[in-house]
Design an enzyme around this catalytic site. Sequence first.
Site, PDB file in Angstrom:
ATOM      1  NE  ARG A  57      35.018 -63.421  78.895  1.00 44.31           N
ATOM      2  CZ  ARG A  57      35.325 -65.236  79.516  1.00 44.31           C
ATOM      3  NH1 ARG A  57      35.688 -65.233  78.185  1.00 44.31           N
ATOM      4  NH2 ARG A  57      34.997 -65.211  80.888  1.00 44.31           N
ATOM      5  CE1 TYR A 110      39.023 -42.947  63.985  1.00 46.80           C
ATOM      6  CE2 TYR A 110      39.683 -45.000  64.183  1.00 46.80           C
ATOM      7  CZ  TYR A 110      38.916 -43.716  64.687  1.00 46.80           C
ATOM      8  OH  TYR A 110      38.554 -43.269  65.927  1.00 46.80           O
ATOM      9  CG  ASP A 182      37.081 -49.015  59.820  1.00 51.93           C
ATOM     10  OD1 ASP A 182      35.687 -48.597  58.934  1.00 51.93           O
ATOM     11  OD2 ASP A 182      37.670 -48.671  60.303  1.00 51.93           O
ATOM     12  CE  LYS A 207      33.112 -43.213  64.874  1.00 53.73           C
ATOM     13  NZ  LYS A 207      34.248 -43.364  64.207  1.00 53.73           N
TER      14      LYS A 207
HETATM   15  C1  LIG Z   1      35.275 -44.053  64.737  1.00 53.87           C
HETATM   16  C2  LIG Z   1      35.866 -44.671  63.472  1.00 53.87           C
HETATM   17  C3  LIG Z   1      36.585 -46.339  63.635  1.00 53.87           C
HETATM   18  C4  LIG Z   1      36.988 -46.327  65.683  1.00 53.87           C
HETATM   19  O1  LIG Z   1      35.283 -46.874  66.469  1.00 53.87           O
HETATM   20  P1  LIG Z   1      34.879 -46.286  67.803  1.00 53.87           P
HETATM   21  O2  LIG Z   1      34.027 -46.190  67.927  1.00 53.87           O
HETATM   22  O3  LIG Z   1      34.831 -44.548  67.816  1.00 53.87           O
HETATM   23  O4  LIG Z   1      36.184 -47.099  68.584  1.00 53.87           O
HETATM   24  C5  LIG Z   1      37.282 -47.314  63.552  1.00 53.87           C
HETATM   25  N1  LIG Z   1      36.950 -46.571  61.853  1.00 53.87           N
HETATM   26  C6  LIG Z   1      36.243 -45.882  60.959  1.00 53.87           C
HETATM   27  C7  LIG Z   1      36.878 -45.636  60.179  1.00 53.87           C
HETATM   28  C8  LIG Z   1      35.762 -44.923  62.264  1.00 53.87           C
HETATM   29  O5  LIG Z   1      35.713 -43.547  62.041  1.00 53.87           O
END
Ligand SMILES: *Cc1c(COP(=O)(O)O)cnc(C)c1O
Length: 392
Positions: A57, A110, A182, A207
């Site tokens: 972990r 988000y 973010d 992403k």
């Molecule tokens: C998709 C997304 C997230 C969350 O990511 P996941 O891997 O789907 O949990 C957070 N912030 C933004 C801007 C996103 O587009």
Amino acid sequence: MKDETKLVVAGRDPEANFGIVNVPVYHASTVLFPTVESREAAHAARAGGERLVSYGRLGTPTTWSLEDAVAQLEGGYRSQVYPSGMAACAGAILAFVKAGDHVLMTDSVYGPVRGFCDKFLKRFGVTVTYYDPLIGAGIKELIRPETRVVYVEAPGSLTFEMQDIPAIAEAAHGKGAKVIMDNTWASPLFFKPFEHGVDVSVQAGTKYIVGHSDVMIGLVTTTEECWGEFVRDANMLGQTAGPDDVYLAQRGIRTLAVRLKQHMENALHIAEWLKGRPEVHSVLHPGLPDDPGHALWKRDFLGASGLFSFRLKSVPKKAIAAFLDDLELFGMGSSWGGYESLILPSDPSHYRTATKWDDANPLIRIHVGLEAVTDLTDDLAAGFARMTAANR
Ligand SMILES: *Cc1c(COP(=O)(O)O)cnc(C)c1O
């Protein structure tokens, strides 16, 4: 070293791995120690901040390969993997708040992070105020003595407002608050958060880092100053990610530069094309010269990704369905950042609280993939023809 080179070398170590180019997948929970003494020495070294393999972990060479690549590329001190981007967003906030604290959150955040603030943080006595993403230095007026975090996201999810991050960071730091960003849209390649005053950067690696629509993963990167406090909490919350997923992310990141350049080029082409369409009311993409956020984007960002929105001239729902339902190349589904094109209808007016979003012109979010742009515009043009026919 330039970013393209960093992407190739960061976090790799062929010499330690029999010459194998990619760091292999270490599946591990138990790690064995030959003697009591060696085990004690390992635990002491870890407590002193040294990185060594002591329990699955807590990290393996596989996790470190990805973490190091992202930390180096984003320009932060170190990174921590999470099982999803959402876990990374939540983990970043949780590490810096306690009961009685206050968080300033951009109204363009988000969506699921808004749910985390309103439903989860509230239960633990942390209050959240949403602010206009365009606020800039004006954020100063909203910072209270108990404000611990100012959370930014640029451009905003779905609505793509740019934020003046250096101005917000200056105001936050002046009052002792941390800035969490973010940075998923730009990826570690097209925005360097730590050069603009950000303390903690979040990536939904799901992403562009993974880039192939098949893995959930997240990362949080911090400054050296924030690292100790942050990582202690991440460990206490048991955060890690599965080794196969980490491996796919560290493989994906090697080609980030070439993929992202093509996503940018294709998306700008489609954005310009949409602007010329009679069905389209407006296009929300900070890379377009007449976008309200263009000056900030040009000043602070190094490029744009493939994600943006556009707004239709007023049409009934059934016409929007006629447009979207039979598209051949644009899939309809959550997430983005893979090699393929996606499209989604959305209505931000439902959840905005600090700012009003008028719903007269339906919003469509689009992720432009790596297909040939002429095939994509053909697909969209056929969709517009169906939309017009359905609206007759
Ligand atoms: C998709 C997304 C997230 C969350 O990511 P996941 O891997 O789907 O949990 C957070 N912030 C933004 C801007 C996103 O587009």
